[in-house]
Design a protein around this motif. Structure first.
Motif, mmCIF file in Angstrom:
data_model
loop_
_atom_site.group_PDB
_atom_site.id
_atom_site.type_symbol
_atom_site.label_atom_id
_atom_site.label_comp_id
_atom_site.label_asym_id
_atom_site.label_seq_id
_atom_site.Cartn_x
_atom_site.Cartn_y
_atom_site.Cartn_z
ATOM 1 N N VAL A 1 25.790 36.059 43.949
ATOM 2 C CA VAL A 1 26.947 35.618 43.169
ATOM 3 C C VAL A 1 26.801 34.118 42.937
ATOM 4 O O VAL A 1 26.541 33.361 43.877
ATOM 5 C CB VAL A 1 28.271 35.930 43.905
ATOM 6 C CG1 VAL A 1 29.452 35.345 43.158
ATOM 7 C CG2 VAL A 1 28.435 37.440 44.070
ATOM 8 N N ASP A 2 26.972 33.712 41.692
ATOM 9 C CA ASP A 2 26.753 32.316 41.320
ATOM 10 C C ASP A 2 27.985 31.747 40.628
ATOM 11 O O ASP A 2 28.281 32.097 39.489
ATOM 12 C CB ASP A 2 25.531 32.222 40.401
ATOM 13 C CG ASP A 2 25.227 30.789 39.984
ATOM 14 O OD1 ASP A 2 25.629 29.853 40.709
ATOM 15 O OD2 ASP A 2 24.582 30.602 38.937
ATOM 16 N N GLN A 3 28.726 30.915 41.359
ATOM 17 C CA GLN A 3 29.890 30.226 40.804
ATOM 18 C C GLN A 3 30.876 31.187 40.137
ATOM 19 O O GLN A 3 31.241 31.039 38.961
ATOM 20 C CB GLN A 3 29.438 29.152 39.813
ATOM 21 C CG GLN A 3 28.719 27.972 40.454
ATOM 22 C CD GLN A 3 29.604 27.233 41.461
ATOM 23 O OE1 GLN A 3 30.744 26.911 41.169
ATOM 24 N NE2 GLN A 3 29.059 26.974 42.641
ATOM 25 N N LEU A 4 31.324 32.159 40.916
ATOM 26 C CA LEU A 4 32.305 33.130 40.427
ATOM 27 C C LEU A 4 33.708 32.562 40.544
ATOM 28 O O LEU A 4 34.149 32.157 41.616
ATOM 29 C CB LEU A 4 32.199 34.432 41.235
ATOM 30 C CG LEU A 4 33.340 35.450 41.070
ATOM 31 C CD1 LEU A 4 33.394 35.964 39.626
ATOM 32 C CD2 LEU A 4 33.184 36.602 42.048
ATOM 33 N N ASP A 5 34.413 32.536 39.426
ATOM 34 C CA ASP A 5 35.829 32.190 39.387
ATOM 35 C C ASP A 5 36.579 33.402 38.835
ATOM 36 O O ASP A 5 36.092 34.087 37.936
ATOM 37 C CB ASP A 5 36.089 30.984 38.473
ATOM 38 C CG ASP A 5 35.360 29.732 38.947
ATOM 39 O OD1 ASP A 5 35.520 29.362 40.115
ATOM 40 O OD2 ASP A 5 34.609 29.157 38.131
ATOM 41 N N PHE A 6 37.772 33.650 39.375
ATOM 42 C CA PHE A 6 38.555 34.768 38.865
ATOM 43 C C PHE A 6 40.032 34.456 39.038
ATOM 44 O O PHE A 6 40.450 33.895 40.051
ATOM 45 C CB PHE A 6 38.222 36.070 39.598
ATOM 46 C CG PHE A 6 38.927 37.267 39.016
ATOM 47 C CD1 PHE A 6 38.435 37.895 37.883
ATOM 48 C CD2 PHE A 6 40.095 37.742 39.592
ATOM 49 C CE1 PHE A 6 39.089 38.983 37.324
ATOM 50 C CE2 PHE A 6 40.758 38.831 39.050
ATOM 51 C CZ PHE A 6 40.261 39.453 37.912
ATOM 52 N N ALA A 7 40.814 34.845 38.027
ATOM 53 C CA ALA A 7 42.257 34.610 38.071
ATOM 54 C C ALA A 7 42.987 35.812 37.521
ATOM 55 O O ALA A 7 42.496 36.508 36.620
ATOM 56 C CB ALA A 7 42.619 33.364 37.263
ATOM 57 N N TYR A 8 44.165 36.086 38.072
ATOM 58 C CA TYR A 8 45.078 37.064 37.502
ATOM 59 C C TYR A 8 45.997 36.300 36.556
ATOM 60 O O TYR A 8 46.837 35.513 37.009
ATOM 61 C CB TYR A 8 45.899 37.747 38.596
ATOM 62 C CG TYR A 8 45.092 38.629 39.514
ATOM 63 C CD1 TYR A 8 44.452 39.772 39.047
ATOM 64 C CD2 TYR A 8 44.976 38.320 40.869
ATOM 65 C CE1 TYR A 8 43.719 40.585 39.897
ATOM 66 C CE2 TYR A 8 44.243 39.130 41.727
ATOM 67 C CZ TYR A 8 43.621 40.268 41.234
ATOM 68 O OH TYR A 8 42.894 41.062 42.077
ATOM 69 N N GLU A 9 45.817 36.535 35.253
ATOM 70 C CA GLU A 9 46.531 35.768 34.239
ATOM 71 C C GLU A 9 46.275 34.284 34.480
ATOM 72 O O GLU A 9 45.174 33.814 34.344
ATOM 73 C CB GLU A 9 48.021 36.128 34.258
ATOM 74 C CG GLU A 9 48.272 37.596 33.900
ATOM 75 C CD GLU A 9 49.723 37.968 33.912
ATOM 76 O OE1 GLU A 9 50.565 37.170 34.405
ATOM 77 O OE2 GLU A 9 50.043 39.064 33.414
ATOM 78 N N GLU A 10 47.292 33.532 34.910
ATOM 79 C CA GLU A 10 47.096 32.091 35.109
ATOM 80 C C GLU A 10 46.973 31.712 36.589
ATOM 81 O O GLU A 10 46.953 30.525 36.920
ATOM 82 C CB GLU A 10 48.262 31.316 34.477
ATOM 83 C CG GLU A 10 48.418 31.534 32.978
ATOM 84 C CD GLU A 10 47.180 31.094 32.209
ATOM 85 O OE1 GLU A 10 46.589 30.059 32.561
ATOM 86 O OE2 GLU A 10 46.807 31.803 31.252
#
Length: 264
Positions: free
Chosen positions: A6-15
């Motif tokens: 995994v390389d620089q994974l960002d994740f958001a629910y809506e905001e």
């Protein structure tokens, strides 16, 4: 050989950001556990690896290949999943439910072959569920059902197995039994296991490496002997503890001593 990277994974629910800058590599044939407080992003991370949550950039790789380029069917030949709970809407036999693990390899309208049945029998004997093969999935206990679900993941014949809190609702006997079974299967078949667990001490005993998550970030990753410290437990869980050596395994064992009152 690297099974998952995994390389620089960002994740958001809506905001609302959930994962921030997640980066790691997992070796083939190792048992990894993800630990952290509620809401730290553990299950969200697994769902990103499963491609349930889709990311717009290339950041999750299975055997070096970006998962955005892998079809759902092909991905199911590379990784299997043991969920926390499984709800059966139909009255399948235990054997039929286990054989569902062969679905990725079957063509439309094709039925299981004799070799598929042999795989199921072998897996169910390992998990002590072969004797339940003709029973309804609705008539067996929670522990028996969870062992059967592990069998289904085994017959899927993948190089990676993801477990999302697979023992949270089971008693200690069945918790140890399932983790021991998966750990032994991992070592014998060189399968990479990634398990989200709540019980710190069980994770320590069965894992080659721990990933400690808090507020969507990796705070530490490595062998239990290196990353499990009183300071780290205090930071992650807001809990004071004492760490001793398990006299049986020699691994760290966490004993809570008091709860901090600094906040939730």
């Amino acid at each position: 050989m690297i099974a998952i990277s995994v390389d620089q994974l960002d994740f958001a629910y809506e905001e609302s950001p959930v994962l921030r800058g997640i980066e790691f590599s997992l070796e083939k044939g190792k048992f990894y556990s993800i630990l952290g407080p509620n809401g730290s992003g553990k299950t969200t991370l697994l769902k990103n690896i499963q491609k349930i949550y889709k990311n717009n950039k290339e950041c999750v790789y299975i055997n070096g290949e970006d998962i955005t380029s892998i079809s759902v069917k092909e991905l199911s030949k590379r990784l299997s999943v043991v969920p926390q709970e499984t709800h059966m809407d139909f009255d399948f036999s235990v054997l039929d439910m286990v054989l569902m693990g062969r679905s990725p390899y079957l063509k439309r309208f094709e039925t299981e072959s004799g070799s598929d049945l042999k795989l199921a029998e072998s897996a169910m004997k390992i998990t002590d569920t072969w004797r339940l093969k003709d029973k309804s999935v609705r008539s067996i206990s929670g522990g028996e059902l969870q062992r059967a679900i592990v069998s289904r993941a085994m017959v899927q014949d993948t190089g990676i197995m993801l477990l999302d809190e697979p023992v949270s609702h089971l008693d200690i006997h069945h918790q140890i039994g399932i983790l021991k079974t998966v750990s032994g299967f991992s070592k014998s078949k060189e399968i990479t296991v990634v398990a989200v667990l709540h019980d710190i001490n069980l994770a320590i005993e069965f894992s080659d490496s721990l990933m400690l998550l808090n507020k969507g970030e990796i705070k530490a990753m490595g062998p239990p002997e290196e990353v499990i410290t009183e300071e780290m437990i205090r930071e992650l869980y807001n809990t004071e503890c004492m760490i001793i050596r398990n006299p049986s395994s020699g691994k760290p064992h966490v004993i809570p001593t008091e709860l901090s009152i600094k906040g939730d």
